[in-house]
Design a protein around this motif. Structure first.
Motif, PDB file in Angstrom:
ATOM      1  N   GLU A  91       0.842  -1.203   0.000  1.00  0.00           N
ATOM      2  CA  GLU A  91       0.000   0.000   0.000  1.00  0.00           C
ATOM      3  C   GLU A  91       0.878   1.254   0.000  1.00  0.00           C
ATOM      4  OE1 GLU A  91      -2.869   2.212   3.161  1.00  0.00           O
ATOM      5  OE2 GLU A  91      -3.317   0.097   2.782  1.00  0.00           O
ATOM      6  N   THR A  92       1.934   1.247   0.804  1.00  0.00           N
ATOM      7  CA  THR A  92       2.864   2.377   0.856  1.00  0.00           C
ATOM      8  C   THR A  92       3.554   2.569  -0.487  1.00  0.00           C
ATOM      9  OG1 THR A  92       3.219   2.126   3.225  1.00  0.00           O
ATOM     10  CG2 THR A  92       4.944   3.272   1.988  1.00  0.00           C
ATOM     11  N   VAL A  93       4.001   1.492  -1.109  1.00  0.00           N
ATOM     12  CA  VAL A  93       4.677   1.591  -2.404  1.00  0.00           C
ATOM     13  C   VAL A  93       3.735   2.204  -3.439  1.00  0.00           C
ATOM     14  CG1 VAL A  93       5.669   0.268  -4.319  1.00  0.00           C
ATOM     15  CG2 VAL A  93       6.331  -0.253  -1.964  1.00  0.00           C
ATOM     16  N   TYR A  94       2.489   1.746  -3.497  1.00  0.00           N
ATOM     17  CA  TYR A  94       1.541   2.294  -4.473  1.00  0.00           C
ATOM     18  C   TYR A  94       1.255   3.772  -4.205  1.00  0.00           C
ATOM     19  CZ  TYR A  94       0.724  -2.439  -6.157  1.00  0.00           C
ATOM     20  OH  TYR A  94       0.881  -3.689  -6.701  1.00  0.00           O
ATOM     21  N   LYS A  95       1.180   4.177  -2.939  1.00  0.00           N
ATOM     22  CA  LYS A  95       0.997   5.595  -2.607  1.00  0.00           C
ATOM     23  C   LYS A  95       2.199   6.415  -3.043  1.00  0.00           C
ATOM     24  CE  LYS A  95      -2.125   5.269   1.325  1.00  0.00           C
ATOM     25  NZ  LYS A  95      -2.268   5.482   2.769  1.00  0.00           N
ATOM     26  N   TRP A  96       3.413   5.887  -2.818  1.00  0.00           N
ATOM     27  CA  TRP A  96       4.623   6.593  -3.223  1.00  0.00           C
ATOM     28  C   TRP A  96       4.678   6.758  -4.736  1.00  0.00           C
ATOM     29  CZ3 TRP A  96       8.716   3.784   0.284  1.00  0.00           C
ATOM     30  CH2 TRP A  96       8.636   4.300   1.586  1.00  0.00           C
ATOM     31  N   ILE A  97       4.259   5.746  -5.487  1.00  0.00           N
ATOM     32  CA  ILE A  97       4.244   5.855  -6.951  1.00  0.00           C
ATOM     33  C   ILE A  97       3.298   6.980  -7.364  1.00  0.00           C
ATOM     34  CG2 ILE A  97       3.545   4.715  -9.091  1.00  0.00           C
ATOM     35  CD1 ILE A  97       4.394   2.036  -7.731  1.00  0.00           C
ATOM     36  N   GLN A 118       1.804   9.489  -5.375  1.00  0.00           N
ATOM     37  CA  GLN A 118       1.870  10.798  -4.728  1.00  0.00           C
ATOM     38  C   GLN A 118       3.274  11.387  -4.625  1.00  0.00           C
ATOM     39  OE1 GLN A 118      -0.075  10.232  -0.952  1.00  0.00           O
ATOM     40  NE2 GLN A 118      -1.979   9.563  -1.906  1.00  0.00           N
ATOM     41  N   ARG A 119       4.307  10.561  -4.709  1.00  0.00           N
ATOM     42  CA  ARG A 119       5.668  11.064  -4.472  1.00  0.00           C
ATOM     43  C   ARG A 119       6.628  10.763  -5.606  1.00  0.00           C
ATOM     44  NH1 ARG A 119       6.950  10.160   1.908  1.00  0.00           N
ATOM     45  NH2 ARG A 119       4.994  10.975   2.712  1.00  0.00           N
ATOM     46  N   ASN A 120       6.087  10.390  -6.751  1.00  0.00           N
ATOM     47  CA  ASN A 120       6.913  10.160  -7.942  1.00  0.00           C
ATOM     48  C   ASN A 120       8.018   9.132  -7.728  1.00  0.00           C
ATOM     49  OD1 ASN A 120       5.465  12.065  -9.485  1.00  0.00           O
ATOM     50  ND2 ASN A 120       6.622  13.714  -8.519  1.00  0.00           N
ATOM     51  N   MET A 121       7.696   8.065  -7.031  1.00  0.00           N
ATOM     52  CA  MET A 121       8.659   6.971  -6.884  1.00  0.00           C
ATOM     53  C   MET A 121       8.974   6.426  -8.275  1.00  0.00           C
ATOM     54  SD  MET A 121       8.169   3.465  -4.737  1.00  0.00           S
ATOM     55  CE  MET A 121       9.582   2.606  -4.113  1.00  0.00           C
ATOM     56  N   PRO A 122      10.251   6.205  -8.592  1.00  0.00           N
ATOM     57  CA  PRO A 122      10.594   5.713  -9.928  1.00  0.00           C
ATOM     58  C   PRO A 122      10.116   4.276 -10.130  1.00  0.00           C
ATOM     59  CG  PRO A 122      12.553   5.799  -8.539  1.00  0.00           C
ATOM     60  CD  PRO A 122      11.434   6.412  -7.746  1.00  0.00           C
ATOM     61  N   ALA A 123       9.138   4.119 -11.001  1.00  0.00           N
ATOM     62  CA  ALA A 123       8.548   2.815 -11.285  1.00  0.00           C
ATOM     63  C   ALA A 123       8.169   2.771 -12.762  1.00  0.00           C
ATOM     64  CB  ALA A 123       7.321   2.598 -10.412  1.00  0.00           C
ATOM     65  N   HIS A 124       8.128   1.581 -13.305  1.00  0.00           N
ATOM     66  CA  HIS A 124       7.832   1.393 -14.731  1.00  0.00           C
ATOM     67  C   HIS A 124       6.708   0.372 -14.867  1.00  0.00           C
ATOM     68  CE1 HIS A 124      11.661   3.412 -15.588  1.00  0.00           C
ATOM     69  NE2 HIS A 124      12.088   2.772 -14.511  1.00  0.00           N
ATOM     70  N   LYS A 140      13.888  -0.542 -10.783  1.00  0.00           N
ATOM     71  CA  LYS A 140      15.328  -0.753 -10.801  1.00  0.00           C
ATOM     72  C   LYS A 140      15.836  -0.298  -9.437  1.00  0.00           C
ATOM     73  CE  LYS A 140      16.463  -2.177 -14.967  1.00  0.00           C
ATOM     74  NZ  LYS A 140      17.291  -3.338 -15.229  1.00  0.00           N
ATOM     75  N   GLN A 141      16.557  -1.152  -8.749  1.00  0.00           N
ATOM     76  CA  GLN A 141      17.008  -0.859  -7.389  1.00  0.00           C
ATOM     77  C   GLN A 141      17.806   0.429  -7.322  1.00  0.00           C
ATOM     78  OE1 GLN A 141      18.728  -4.153  -5.260  1.00  0.00           O
ATOM     79  NE2 GLN A 141      19.772  -2.808  -3.841  1.00  0.00           N
ATOM     80  N   GLY A 142      18.678   0.678  -8.290  1.00  0.00           N
ATOM     81  CA  GLY A 142      19.490   1.893  -8.294  1.00  0.00           C
ATOM     82  C   GLY A 142      18.644   3.158  -8.367  1.00  0.00           C
ATOM     83  N   GLU A 143      17.571   3.118  -9.158  1.00  0.00           N
ATOM     84  CA  GLU A 143      16.677   4.277  -9.262  1.00  0.00           C
ATOM     85  C   GLU A 143      15.957   4.519  -7.937  1.00  0.00           C
ATOM     86  OE1 GLU A 143      14.031   3.439 -12.496  1.00  0.00           O
ATOM     87  OE2 GLU A 143      15.564   3.814 -14.020  1.00  0.00           O
ATOM     88  N   VAL A 144      15.502   3.447  -7.316  1.00  0.00           N
ATOM     89  CA  VAL A 144      14.805   3.572  -6.038  1.00  0.00           C
ATOM     90  C   VAL A 144      15.769   4.062  -4.961  1.00  0.00           C
ATOM     91  CG1 VAL A 144      13.548   2.320  -4.230  1.00  0.00           C
ATOM     92  CG2 VAL A 144      13.052   1.865  -6.642  1.00  0.00           C
TER      93      VAL A 144
END
Length: 71
Positions: free
Chosen positions: A20-26, A28-34, A43-47
């Motif tokens: 749930e936190t990961v999906y919120k970060w994607i 609301q907080r522009n977490m790098p995800a593809h 990608k671990q380096g991007e995160v």
């Protein structure tokens, strides 16, 4: 050697947070995800870079975010 792609479950374990936190970060907080089909991949380096830059910081921990400034 190229860095392997990580799933939501992998990232949850790596960062010790809920999915749930990961999906919120994607969202609301522009977490790098593809998007790969219907799945989110990372990608671990991007995160790692995103976390180091403060992307995962608890915004409610600052006095400004709590709304107590000026009271």
């Amino acid at each position: 050697m190229d860095e392997r792609w990580l799933t939501v479950e992998d990232i949850c374990g790596y960062l010790n947070v809920s999915n749930e936190t990961v999906y919120k970060w994607i969202e609301q907080r522009n977490m790098p995800a593809h998007r790969v089909g219907r799945r989110w991949m990372f990608k671990q380096g991007e995160v790692d870079g995103w976390v180091r830059s403060g992307g995962a910081a608890d915004k409610s921990a600052s006095p400004d975010a709590q709304g107590t400034k000026g009271e």
